[in-house]
Design a protein around this motif. Structure first.
Motif, PDB file in Angstrom:
ATOM      1  N   MET A   1       0.810  -1.143   0.000  1.00  0.00           N
ATOM      2  CA  MET A   1       0.000   0.000   0.000  1.00  0.00           C
ATOM      3  C   MET A   1       0.867   1.224   0.000  1.00  0.00           C
ATOM      4  N   LYS A   2       0.376   1.901  -0.677  1.00  0.00           N
ATOM      5  CA  LYS A   2       1.135   3.090  -0.916  1.00  0.00           C
ATOM      6  C   LYS A   2       0.546   4.243  -0.159  1.00  0.00           C
ATOM      7  N   GLN A   3       1.337   4.868   0.486  1.00  0.00           N
ATOM      8  CA  GLN A   3       0.836   5.996   1.242  1.00  0.00           C
ATOM      9  C   GLN A   3       1.049   7.231   0.407  1.00  0.00           C
ATOM     10  N   GLU A   4       0.009   7.795   0.269  1.00  0.00           N
ATOM     11  CA  GLU A   4       0.119   9.023  -0.476  1.00  0.00           C
ATOM     12  C   GLU A   4       0.075  10.158   0.508  1.00  0.00           C
ATOM     13  N   ARG A   5       0.708  11.007   0.138  1.00  0.00           N
ATOM     14  CA  ARG A   5       0.694  12.173   0.999  1.00  0.00           C
ATOM     15  C   ARG A   5      -0.377  13.085   0.509  1.00  0.00           C
ATOM     16  N   MET A   6      -1.066  13.566   1.506  1.00  0.00           N
ATOM     17  CA  MET A   6      -2.160  14.426   1.138  1.00  0.00           C
ATOM     18  C   MET A   6      -1.759  15.867   1.377  1.00  0.00           C
ATOM     19  N   THR A   7      -2.250  16.594   0.589  1.00  0.00           N
ATOM     20  CA  THR A   7      -1.958  18.008   0.712  1.00  0.00           C
ATOM     21  C   THR A   7      -2.847  18.591   1.803  1.00  0.00           C
ATOM     22  N   THR A   8      -2.592  19.685   2.271  1.00  0.00           N
ATOM     23  CA  THR A   8      -3.378  20.345   3.304  1.00  0.00           C
ATOM     24  C   THR A   8      -4.788  20.629   2.817  1.00  0.00           C
ATOM     25  N   VAL A   9      -4.909  20.946   1.617  1.00  0.00           N
ATOM     26  CA  VAL A   9      -6.228  21.239   1.084  1.00  0.00           C
ATOM     27  C   VAL A   9      -7.036  19.936   1.085  1.00  0.00           C
ATOM     28  N   GLN A  10      -6.388  18.896   0.701  1.00  0.00           N
ATOM     29  CA  GLN A  10      -7.072  17.607   0.686  1.00  0.00           C
ATOM     30  C   GLN A  10      -7.438  17.201   2.113  1.00  0.00           C
ATOM     31  N   LEU A  11      -6.518  17.441   2.975  1.00  0.00           N
ATOM     32  CA  LEU A  11      -6.803  17.107   4.377  1.00  0.00           C
ATOM     33  C   LEU A  11      -7.977  17.942   4.887  1.00  0.00           C
ATOM     34  N   LYS A  12      -7.986  19.173   4.540  1.00  0.00           N
ATOM     35  CA  LYS A  12      -9.082  20.031   4.983  1.00  0.00           C
ATOM     36  C   LYS A  12     -10.387  19.540   4.385  1.00  0.00           C
ATOM     37  N   GLN A  13     -10.336  19.146   3.139  1.00  0.00           N
ATOM     38  CA  GLN A  13     -11.540  18.632   2.504  1.00  0.00           C
ATOM     39  C   GLN A  13     -11.993  17.320   3.182  1.00  0.00           C
ATOM     40  N   LYS A  14     -11.034  16.488   3.503  1.00  0.00           N
ATOM     41  CA  LYS A  14     -11.325  15.229   4.184  1.00  0.00           C
ATOM     42  C   LYS A  14     -11.964  15.505   5.545  1.00  0.00           C
ATOM     43  N   VAL A  15     -11.432  16.450   6.256  1.00  0.00           N
ATOM     44  CA  VAL A  15     -11.965  16.811   7.573  1.00  0.00           C
ATOM     45  C   VAL A  15     -13.384  17.345   7.400  1.00  0.00           C
ATOM     46  N   ILE A  16     -13.593  18.144   6.401  1.00  0.00           N
ATOM     47  CA  ILE A  16     -14.922  18.707   6.148  1.00  0.00           C
ATOM     48  C   ILE A  16     -15.898  17.568   5.832  1.00  0.00           C
ATOM     49  N   HIS A  17     -15.421  16.687   5.000  1.00  0.00           N
ATOM     50  CA  HIS A  17     -16.255  15.549   4.626  1.00  0.00           C
ATOM     51  C   HIS A  17     -16.585  14.692   5.854  1.00  0.00           C
ATOM     52  N   LEU A  18     -15.608  14.400   6.652  1.00  0.00           N
ATOM     53  CA  LEU A  18     -15.831  13.581   7.856  1.00  0.00           C
ATOM     54  C   LEU A  18     -16.758  14.314   8.843  1.00  0.00           C
ATOM     55  N   ARG A  19     -16.589  15.609   8.934  1.00  0.00           N
ATOM     56  CA  ARG A  19     -17.491  16.361   9.812  1.00  0.00           C
ATOM     57  C   ARG A  19     -18.924  16.294   9.280  1.00  0.00           C
ATOM     58  N   SER A  20     -19.031  16.376   8.005  1.00  0.00           N
ATOM     59  CA  SER A  20     -20.339  16.287   7.383  1.00  0.00           C
ATOM     60  C   SER A  20     -20.953  14.915   7.667  1.00  0.00           C
ATOM     61  N   GLU A  21     -20.159  13.893   7.498  1.00  0.00           N
ATOM     62  CA  GLU A  21     -20.621  12.521   7.785  1.00  0.00           C
ATOM     63  C   GLU A  21     -21.007  12.401   9.261  1.00  0.00           C
ATOM     64  N   LEU A  22     -20.182  12.952  10.110  1.00  0.00           N
ATOM     65  CA  LEU A  22     -20.448  12.904  11.545  1.00  0.00           C
ATOM     66  C   LEU A  22     -21.753  13.630  11.863  1.00  0.00           C
ATOM     67  N   HIS A  23     -21.893  14.778  11.271  1.00  0.00           N
ATOM     68  CA  HIS A  23     -23.110  15.555  11.491  1.00  0.00           C
ATOM     69  C   HIS A  23     -24.327  14.774  10.989  1.00  0.00           C
ATOM     70  N   LYS A  24     -24.189  14.130   9.850  1.00  0.00           N
ATOM     71  CA  LYS A  24     -25.264  13.329   9.267  1.00  0.00           C
ATOM     72  C   LYS A  24     -25.640  12.211  10.240  1.00  0.00           C
TER      73      LYS A  24
END
Length: 174
Positions: A1-24
């Motif tokens: 498995m390859k670990q990709e490094r995520m950019t900060t923007v991607q991380l922020k988007q991921k956090v937003i997405h997870l928060r959205s999921e959490l809120h849901k």
């Protein structure tokens, strides 16, 4: 498995997405909890209403039974009074019957004694008095003889003799 490094923007988007999921999911849990409590509240309301109806029915039945009990107690008291009155009447009639039986026995004993006395008097009188035909002849002879003494005495004697004959006939018939 390859670990990709995520950019900060991607991380922020991921956090937003997870928060959205959490809120849901939080909203779903909240809805579930609200629906559960709502349903529970509705069930309790229905159960409460059903219990109220059963309570009213039980109270109505209890009132009917209470009225019936009072009616039966009243009727029972009425029958007890009738029974007591009848028992008292029976006691009075029994006492009267006993008294009448005693009186009847006494009367029968008196009757027997009187019959014995009558027999004794008949036996005594039959020895002194002649037979009815002889009495009639003797009465006629006495009448003729006593005409000179006065009619009043003859009438008294004839009356006495005729009554005596009548009594003898009655005694012989009985």
């Amino acid at each position: 498995m390859k670990q990709e490094r995520m950019t900060t923007v991607q991380l922020k988007q991921k956090v937003i997405h997870l928060r959205s999921e959490l809120h849901k999911y939080e909203k779903k849990v909240k809805d579930y909890e609200e629906n559960y409590h709502y349903r529970l509240l509705e069930d309790l309301k229905q159960n409460n209403e059903e219990l109220r109806r059963k309570n009213e029915t039980a109270e109505e039945q209890m009132k009917r039974l209470s009225d019936e009990k009072e009616r039966l107690q009243s009727e029972n008291e009425e029958w007890r009074n009738k029974y007591k009155a009848a028992a008292d009447k029976i006691n009075v009639l029994t006492e009267k019957g006993i008294l009448l039986n005693k009186q009847l026995e006494e009367t029968l004993q008196d009757n027997v004694l009187l019959m014995e006395k009558i027999k004794k008097y008949e036996e005594r009188s039959s020895a002194f008095l002649p037979l009815p035909e002889e009495n009639r002849k003797a009465g006629v002879q006495r009448k003729n003889r006593e005409e000179g003494e006065g009619k009043t005495r003859a009438v008294k004697d004839d009356w006495f003799i005729s009554n005596l004959h009548t009594q003898q006939k009655k005694n012989k018939d009985t």
